[in-house]
Design a protein around this motif. Sequence first.
Motif, PDB file in Angstrom:
ATOM      1  N   ASN A 104      56.969 150.582 101.988  1.00 28.47           N
ATOM      2  CA  ASN A 104      56.228 150.342 100.745  1.00 28.47           C
ATOM      3  C   ASN A 104      54.750 150.663 100.961  1.00 28.47           C
ATOM      4  OD1 ASN A 104      54.403 148.137  99.269  1.00 28.47           O
ATOM      5  ND2 ASN A 104      56.133 148.619  97.942  1.00 28.47           N
ATOM      6  N   THR A 125      45.853 150.475  91.473  1.00 31.42           N
ATOM      7  CA  THR A 125      47.114 150.401  90.759  1.00 31.42           C
ATOM      8  C   THR A 125      46.898 150.794  89.306  1.00 31.42           C
ATOM      9  OG1 THR A 125      48.967 148.918  90.243  1.00 31.42           O
ATOM     10  CG2 THR A 125      46.770 147.912  90.373  1.00 31.42           C
ATOM     11  N   LYS A 169      51.885 142.612  95.556  1.00 27.89           N
ATOM     12  CA  LYS A 169      50.501 143.046  95.787  1.00 27.89           C
ATOM     13  C   LYS A 169      49.648 141.888  96.298  1.00 27.89           C
ATOM     14  CE  LYS A 169      50.554 146.870  92.519  1.00 27.89           C
ATOM     15  NZ  LYS A 169      50.649 147.868  93.618  1.00 27.89           N
ATOM     16  N   THR A 170      49.791 140.729  95.688  1.00 28.76           N
ATOM     17  CA  THR A 170      49.010 139.581  96.152  1.00 28.76           C
ATOM     18  C   THR A 170      49.506 139.112  97.523  1.00 28.76           C
ATOM     19  OG1 THR A 170      50.419 138.136  94.784  1.00 28.76           O
ATOM     20  CG2 THR A 170      48.281 138.795  93.880  1.00 28.76           C
ATOM     21  N   ASP A 204      51.916 149.673  99.535  1.00 31.49           N
ATOM     22  CA  ASP A 204      51.013 148.531  99.648  1.00 31.49           C
ATOM     23  C   ASP A 204      51.159 147.852 101.007  1.00 31.49           C
ATOM     24  OD1 ASP A 204      50.056 148.961  97.099  1.00 31.49           O
ATOM     25  OD2 ASP A 204      51.326 147.448  96.162  1.00 31.49           O
ATOM     26  N   THR A 205      52.414 147.694 101.433  1.00 29.03           N
ATOM     27  CA  THR A 205      52.677 147.066 102.729  1.00 29.03           C
ATOM     28  C   THR A 205      52.045 147.865 103.858  1.00 29.03           C
ATOM     29  OG1 THR A 205      54.770 146.149 101.910  1.00 29.03           O
ATOM     30  CG2 THR A 205      54.482 146.295 104.298  1.00 29.03           C
ATOM     31  N   THR A 229      50.620 141.139  99.822  1.00 28.15           N
ATOM     32  CA  THR A 229      49.965 142.090 100.723  1.00 28.15           C
ATOM     33  C   THR A 229      48.536 141.651 100.998  1.00 28.15           C
ATOM     34  OG1 THR A 229      51.309 143.986 100.048  1.00 28.15           O
ATOM     35  CG2 THR A 229      49.113 144.474 100.905  1.00 28.15           C
ATOM     36  N   ILE A 286      42.233 144.167  94.069  1.00 33.25           N
ATOM     37  CA  ILE A 286      43.262 144.804  93.256  1.00 33.25           C
ATOM     38  C   ILE A 286      42.577 145.298  91.997  1.00 33.25           C
ATOM     39  CG2 ILE A 286      45.417 144.470  91.987  1.00 33.25           C
ATOM     40  CD1 ILE A 286      46.097 142.230  93.974  1.00 33.25           C
ATOM     41  N   LYS A 311      44.367 152.092  99.075  1.00 35.16           N
ATOM     42  CA  LYS A 311      45.748 152.439  98.749  1.00 35.16           C
ATOM     43  C   LYS A 311      45.749 153.116  97.378  1.00 35.16           C
ATOM     44  CE  LYS A 311      50.006 152.707  97.463  1.00 35.16           C
ATOM     45  NZ  LYS A 311      50.458 151.739  96.515  1.00 35.16           N
ATOM     46  N   GLY A 339      47.948 154.531  94.589  1.00 32.97           N
ATOM     47  CA  GLY A 339      49.313 154.487  94.088  1.00 32.97           C
ATOM     48  C   GLY A 339      49.690 155.745  93.336  1.00 32.97           C
ATOM     49  N   LEU A 373      43.466 148.016  96.639  1.00 34.26           N
ATOM     50  CA  LEU A 373      44.784 148.394  96.141  1.00 34.26           C
ATOM     51  C   LEU A 373      44.616 148.959  94.737  1.00 34.26           C
ATOM     52  CD1 LEU A 373      46.833 145.265  97.308  1.00 34.26           C
ATOM     53  CD2 LEU A 373      46.623 147.473  98.463  1.00 34.26           C
ATOM     54  N   MET A 429      53.151 142.005  90.469  1.00 31.49           N
ATOM     55  CA  MET A 429      51.896 141.533  91.054  1.00 31.49           C
ATOM     56  C   MET A 429      52.155 140.651  92.279  1.00 31.49           C
ATOM     57  SD  MET A 429      48.679 141.802  91.003  1.00 31.49           S
ATOM     58  CE  MET A 429      48.417 142.663  89.440  1.00 31.49           C
TER      59      MET A 429
END
Length: 295
Positions: A186, A207, A244-245, A188-189, A247, A261, A35, A37, A205, A241
């Motif tokens: 979203n 970020t 994200k966690t 991340d989703t 996800t 992450i 992912k 961002g 992820l 956060m």
Amino acid sequence: MKKQNMNRDWIATARTLSQALPYLQRYEGATVVIKLGGHAMGSDEAMDDFARDVVLMQQVGVKPVIVHGGGPMINKMLEKLGIESTFVHGKRVTDQATVEVVEMVLSGLVNKRIVQAINRQGGRAVGISGKDANLMICEQTDPELGFVGTPVALDPRIIRELGDESLIPVIAPLGAGRSGETFNVNGDTAAGAIAGALHADRLMLLTDVSGVKDENGEVLTSLNSEQIKSLTKSGVIAGGMIPKTQTALDALRDGVRAVVILDGRAPNACLLELYTEHGAGSLIRDTAPRVTANR
């Protein structure tokens, strides 16, 4: 003296490649969903560096799948077009005019920028969205938020088919409703849902932070599901956060082997995670991980 320095540099490079062998073997044939961002995209130079890493990963046997965001670019375009945003509980309401801009920016400007960057580095990338080939069917998340969707059904066949042709999928986080609506999802989703549908070996992820931090601000390099829940309950994991966690937890539940992450602005972040002993960022999986060649 200069020649000696160059020799030392080449020797160090050769040693690094040799030390990476167990990890190269470990991830051969692995599906890795990344992912990317909006904030992690940075400059054109940073984008080219990311693209080079992705192409290298594919060359050594990884099957990379890119899912991207683009929030800052969407905000800029909405402002340029004079479309005002309203918010409910801190979340943007996506009306018809807004979702049209979101699709234009994500599937057009942002998606093709990533595709072109990968192609410039010798890869063969193809840009799609979650609307293509019914990849991601969504339902409305909340009527108050308008065209914001939650993935409820995924068909990853198009991703596998592209991978079988040595093509790198670059996916915009848009989904189709059952009645033909377009939903903004979203990033991340979307990445977590796609990784789960593929039973990916790794979800990264990328970020703008270095990972999940403890109460002292130190990055936690290894976490499991129970630790994530405990840190969230105690308030150590907070703010941006938390989703994200969450996800990460959802992806693990759906069959992803591990989630990382990490700071997408750091040079060669993906390569450091996959091909070095120490990895990069915070590695999350169901059992407490060990920092070994099996990371």
